[in-house]
Design a protein around this motif. Structure first.
Motif, PDB file in Angstrom:
ATOM      1  N   GLU A  80       0.826  -1.201   0.000  1.00  0.00           N
ATOM      2  CA  GLU A  80       0.000   0.000   0.000  1.00  0.00           C
ATOM      3  C   GLU A  80       0.866   1.260   0.000  1.00  0.00           C
ATOM      4  N   VAL A  81       1.963   1.235   0.736  1.00  0.00           N
ATOM      5  CA  VAL A  81       2.884   2.374   0.729  1.00  0.00           C
ATOM      6  C   VAL A  81       3.490   2.551  -0.659  1.00  0.00           C
ATOM      7  N   HIS A  82       3.874   1.451  -1.292  1.00  0.00           N
ATOM      8  CA  HIS A  82       4.445   1.520  -2.632  1.00  0.00           C
ATOM      9  C   HIS A  82       3.434   2.077  -3.641  1.00  0.00           C
ATOM     10  N   VAL A  83       2.180   1.653  -3.512  1.00  0.00           N
ATOM     11  CA  VAL A  83       1.135   2.155  -4.409  1.00  0.00           C
ATOM     12  C   VAL A  83       0.958   3.657  -4.229  1.00  0.00           C
ATOM     13  N   ALA A  84       0.888   4.105  -2.981  1.00  0.00           N
ATOM     14  CA  ALA A  84       0.702   5.532  -2.719  1.00  0.00           C
ATOM     15  C   ALA A  84       1.870   6.345  -3.262  1.00  0.00           C
ATOM     16  N   PRO A 134       0.299   4.766 -17.626  1.00  0.00           N
ATOM     17  CA  PRO A 134       0.989   3.598 -18.188  1.00  0.00           C
ATOM     18  C   PRO A 134       1.047   2.474 -17.162  1.00  0.00           C
ATOM     19  N   LYS A 135       1.345   1.289 -17.632  1.00  0.00           N
ATOM     20  CA  LYS A 135       1.420   0.131 -16.745  1.00  0.00           C
ATOM     21  C   LYS A 135       2.405   0.395 -15.611  1.00  0.00           C
ATOM     22  N   PRO A 136       2.013   0.139 -14.378  1.00  0.00           N
ATOM     23  CA  PRO A 136       2.889   0.441 -13.241  1.00  0.00           C
ATOM     24  C   PRO A 136       4.175  -0.374 -13.285  1.00  0.00           C
ATOM     25  N   GLU A 137       5.252   0.251 -12.831  1.00  0.00           N
ATOM     26  CA  GLU A 137       6.515  -0.471 -12.747  1.00  0.00           C
ATOM     27  C   GLU A 137       6.624  -1.265 -11.444  1.00  0.00           C
ATOM     28  N   ILE A 138       5.672  -1.044 -10.535  1.00  0.00           N
ATOM     29  CA  ILE A 138       5.648  -1.819  -9.297  1.00  0.00           C
ATOM     30  C   ILE A 138       4.752  -3.043  -9.485  1.00  0.00           C
ATOM     31  N   SER A 139       5.001  -4.065  -8.705  1.00  0.00           N
ATOM     32  CA  SER A 139       4.216  -5.296  -8.804  1.00  0.00           C
ATOM     33  C   SER A 139       2.917  -5.137  -8.025  1.00  0.00           C
ATOM     34  N   LEU A 140       1.798  -5.188  -8.738  1.00  0.00           N
ATOM     35  CA  LEU A 140       0.495  -5.034  -8.093  1.00  0.00           C
ATOM     36  C   LEU A 140      -0.277  -6.344  -7.996  1.00  0.00           C
ATOM     37  N   GLY A 141      -0.027  -7.269  -8.915  1.00  0.00           N
ATOM     38  CA  GLY A 141      -0.848  -8.467  -8.966  1.00  0.00           C
ATOM     39  C   GLY A 141      -2.126  -8.194  -9.731  1.00  0.00           C
ATOM     40  N   TYR A 142      -2.785  -9.274 -10.176  1.00  0.00           N
ATOM     41  CA  TYR A 142      -4.010  -9.119 -10.957  1.00  0.00           C
ATOM     42  C   TYR A 142      -5.220  -9.080 -10.029  1.00  0.00           C
ATOM     43  N   LEU A 143      -6.205  -8.294 -10.413  1.00  0.00           N
ATOM     44  CA  LEU A 143      -7.411  -8.114  -9.617  1.00  0.00           C
ATOM     45  C   LEU A 143      -8.099  -9.446  -9.307  1.00  0.00           C
ATOM     46  N   ASP A 144      -8.451  -9.637  -8.047  1.00  0.00           N
ATOM     47  CA  ASP A 144      -9.273 -10.772  -7.623  1.00  0.00           C
ATOM     48  C   ASP A 144     -10.536 -10.210  -6.993  1.00  0.00           C
ATOM     49  N   PRO A 145     -11.644 -10.163  -7.734  1.00  0.00           N
ATOM     50  CA  PRO A 145     -12.859  -9.565  -7.179  1.00  0.00           C
ATOM     51  C   PRO A 145     -13.534 -10.426  -6.122  1.00  0.00           C
ATOM     52  N   PHE A 146     -13.054 -11.646  -5.938  1.00  0.00           N
ATOM     53  CA  PHE A 146     -13.671 -12.562  -4.963  1.00  0.00           C
ATOM     54  C   PHE A 146     -12.875 -12.655  -3.659  1.00  0.00           C
ATOM     55  N   LEU A 161      -8.141  10.010  -3.473  1.00  0.00           N
ATOM     56  CA  LEU A 161      -8.419   8.591  -3.291  1.00  0.00           C
ATOM     57  C   LEU A 161      -7.812   8.106  -1.980  1.00  0.00           C
ATOM     58  N   MET A 162      -8.501   7.178  -1.330  1.00  0.00           N
ATOM     59  CA  MET A 162      -8.013   6.583  -0.087  1.00  0.00           C
ATOM     60  C   MET A 162      -8.139   5.061  -0.173  1.00  0.00           C
ATOM     61  N   ASP A 163      -7.702   4.390   0.901  1.00  0.00           N
ATOM     62  CA  ASP A 163      -7.838   2.935   1.044  1.00  0.00           C
ATOM     63  C   ASP A 163      -7.350   2.213  -0.210  1.00  0.00           C
ATOM     64  N   LEU A 164      -6.051   2.069  -0.302  1.00  0.00           N
ATOM     65  CA  LEU A 164      -5.412   1.566  -1.520  1.00  0.00           C
ATOM     66  C   LEU A 164      -5.096   0.076  -1.463  1.00  0.00           C
ATOM     67  N   GLU A 165      -5.630  -0.630  -0.496  1.00  0.00           N
ATOM     68  CA  GLU A 165      -5.219  -2.022  -0.301  1.00  0.00           C
ATOM     69  C   GLU A 165      -5.703  -2.961  -1.395  1.00  0.00           C
ATOM     70  N   ARG A 166      -6.716  -2.566  -2.172  1.00  0.00           N
ATOM     71  CA  ARG A 166      -7.219  -3.416  -3.257  1.00  0.00           C
ATOM     72  C   ARG A 166      -6.637  -3.008  -4.610  1.00  0.00           C
ATOM     73  N   PHE A 167      -5.701  -2.090  -4.616  1.00  0.00           N
ATOM     74  CA  PHE A 167      -5.081  -1.646  -5.868  1.00  0.00           C
ATOM     75  C   PHE A 167      -4.471  -2.834  -6.598  1.00  0.00           C
ATOM     76  N   SER A 168      -4.659  -2.882  -7.904  1.00  0.00           N
ATOM     77  CA  SER A 168      -4.169  -4.009  -8.691  1.00  0.00           C
ATOM     78  C   SER A 168      -4.222  -3.645 -10.170  1.00  0.00           C
ATOM     79  N   VAL A 169      -3.881  -4.603 -10.999  1.00  0.00           N
ATOM     80  CA  VAL A 169      -4.053  -4.467 -12.445  1.00  0.00           C
ATOM     81  C   VAL A 169      -5.277  -5.293 -12.839  1.00  0.00           C
ATOM     82  N   GLY A 170      -6.131  -4.730 -13.659  1.00  0.00           N
ATOM     83  CA  GLY A 170      -7.329  -5.450 -14.050  1.00  0.00           C
ATOM     84  C   GLY A 170      -8.194  -4.628 -14.976  1.00  0.00           C
TER      85      GLY A 170
END
Length: 249
Positions: A15-19, A74-86, A148-157
């Motif tokens: 989350e810190v990296h995303v912010a 552009p596509k992030p240079e940090i590793s986010l992982g792919y979205l898991d909506p479940f 924007l707040m609460d970045l814990e669900r940030f991902s690529v998707g």
């Protein structure tokens, strides 16, 4: 300062990296303080953030403009992982001790059906960085604009996942007015309800809202009726949408 649950060090670090990445790309969001973090205290990760100025709830228009800006990056240079909506849905159902067994089985079955539909969803907009939980509670407006707040669900998707939250507030719960939704679509430049995969994503969002309430009711009895209502509606016991829901939508 934010203190997370024990065992969440990797999530706090992410989350810190995303912010920091959002700051680098000039996307208005909460900002981490420039110190080495997270740190651990008694096994719990602690992160440090710039204090929010005076603020109020943001609007659908605010969300549309921020999402348009985010999705264009552009596509992030940090590793986010792919979205898991479940994510956490199964755990929520296991913790939902106040719901009936037949409803629990039905929700598990709905989850399986939606997971299959998600895997075979039609092609939409190109994948990009997504917030992952883009509802109004994760947005505030300050004197300098929305954040924007609460970045814990940030991902690529698929960006449609971010758009569907506001669409569901209009089409499912009625929490957003027709005018607000029209402004949202105009500001973003697309109406996700016109996409053939909308019903699948909306169904997943409705499932998330139902299981959130069901888990919450286990420790908050005042949520019991709301949890049952959120189960009854997608089960077809509440008539046509929009359904009238209270609490967090």
């Amino acid at each position: 300062m934010r203190v997370a649950r024990a065992g969440q060090l990797a999530a706090a670090t992410r989350e810190v990296h995303v912010a920091s990445w959002l700051a680098k790309n000039d996307v208005p969001a909460v900002r981490p303080i420039d110190v080495q973090q997270p740190v651990e205290a008694d096994g719990r990760p602690v992160t440090f953030w710039v204090e929010l100025p005076s603020h109020e709830h943001g609007t659908a228009m605010d969300m549309a403009l921020l999402l348009k800006r985010l999705h264009a990056l552009p596509k992030p240079e940090i590793s986010l992982g792919y979205l898991d909506p479940f994510v956490r849905i199964a755990e929520r159902l296991d913790a939902a001790t106040t719901i009936r067994d037949e409803d629990r089985r039905w929700l598990h079955g709905l989850r399986r059906d939606l997971a299959a539909a998600w895997a075979e969803r039609p092609t939409g907009l190109p994948n990009c960085a997504v917030h992952g939980d883009a509802w109004p509670g994760n947005l505030v407006r300050t004197s300098t604009g929305p954040l924007l707040m609460d970045l814990e669900r940030f991902s690529v998707g698929p960006p449609e996942w971010d758009l569907v939250s506001t669409a569901v507030r209009r089409k499912t719960t009625g929490a957003a007015t027709a005018e607000e939704y029209d402004e949202f679509c105009e500001a973003y430049g697309a109406d996700v309800t016109e996409w053939t995969g909308y019903r699948t994503l909306a169904g997943i969002r409705e499932l998330r809202m139902a299981t959130y309430a069901a888990r919450h009711a286990a420790s908050n009895p005042e949520w019991t009726g709301q949890a049952q209502h959120r189960i009854d509606c997608p089960h077809g016991r509440c008539g046509s949408r929009p359904w009238t829901w209270t609490g967090i939508t």
